[in-house]
Design an enzyme around this catalytic site. Structure first.
Site: not given
Length: 303
Positions: A47, A146, A272
């Protein structure tokens, strides 16, 4: 007096775009490692486009290494594999856009059913079809909450399955392990018990033979009690063991060009916020990958 300024022609260096390379030999090695952990048949789950490495490439490597089944998200993914010449059995178990019953029959794709309503709709869709039955795997909720049919709904599910004979054929029972990544068989025991209850209920309802499957990668590698007839290996194909219990081979290599390079002294802040400070004279190189190539900013120095 006038002066003419001439700009030299711009020279572009030859750099290749970031490229993700799939390594079929590593996929095959991971299938072989899985085979050493189980006597069950192996379903290679491809998948999400083979976890981003190409569903067809990964599928072919797994089949060559001995995988007997493929698992996909939906019947459309399965159709693409069939068009490419893949012949092994395929199961589609999420089907977010619903199921085309005629296509499932034509492409020989098994369909997982995770609710009473899904099964009712599938039976209704299959009713007008002249030939064939949709092969169905009944999905038990073994603790994930789920997906899958709760135990309380199985009486209705099986009643409906019996009424739909001739339109659907129940050939499998499946579930998922909620805690397999902990690599603790004791935590898997409740799901194993529910899987046995589901299997026995389906057999008592007059269906069979059945293909029973519960374990994914972690369960396959760490708990033989979860294996039943078939194991579903997805992340493990590409080198990921969520339990971190068994070393697997990474199946991808990302290459990109260096777009900038420099030598800096000790104590130079880099990036950064100066997230990294050099501890010695260092050569720094910037690689041409970023957000657009799927490299999340959150990795920062951890990359």
């Amino acid at each position: 007096m006038s002066t003419t300024l001439t700009t030299p022609p711009l020279t572009l260096s030859r750099m290749h775009a970031p490229t993700l390379h799939t390594i079929p030999a590593a996929v095959a090695a991971n299938v072989e490692r899985t085979r050493s952990a189980t006597e069950a048949r192996i379903m290679a789950v491809v998948k999400a486009d083979g976890y981003g490495l190409g569903a067809l490439t990964v599928a072919r490597a797994t089949i060559a290494a001995g995988a007997e089944w493929l698992g996909v998200t939906d019947a459309e993914d399965a159709a693409e594999l069939r068009r490419a010449g893949i012949e092994v059995p395929i199961l589609a178990w999420l089907n977010p856009s619903g199921v085309d019953a005629a296509r499932a029959i034509t492409d020989r794709v098994d369909i997982a059913v995770g609710s009473v309503e899904e099964l009712r709709q599938l039976i209704a869709d299959a009713a007008p079809l002249a030939a064939g039955r949709v092969r169905v795997h009944l999905h038990m909720d073994t603790g994930m909450s789920r997906g899958g049919v709760p135990l309380a709904d199985w009486v209705e599910l099986l009643r409906l399955a019996r009424s739909g004979r001739g339109r659907v054929e129940v050939v499998g029972v499946m579930g998922h392990l909620p805690c397999a990544d902990d690599a603790d068989p004791a935590l898997n025991a409740p799901a194993v018990l529910r899987m046995r209850q589901a299997r026995d209920a389906v057999l008592r309802a007059g269906f069979g033979p059945l293909l029973v499957h519960l374990a994914a990668t972690s369960g396959t590698l760490t708990d033989p009690a979860t294996h039943f007839d078939l194991v579903r290996v997805g992340a493990g194909l590409v080198g990921i063991d969520p339990s971190e219990a068994v070393p697997l081979r990474g199946a991808a290599r990302l290459t990109a060009s260096v777009v900038h390079s420099s030598v800096v002294p000790e104590g130079t802040p880099v990036g950064y916020g100066g997230a990294f400070v050099t501890e010695r004279t260092s050569r720094l190189s910037v690689i041409g990958v970023g957000y657009a190539d799927g490299i999340p900013r959150e990795l920062q120095a951890g990359a």
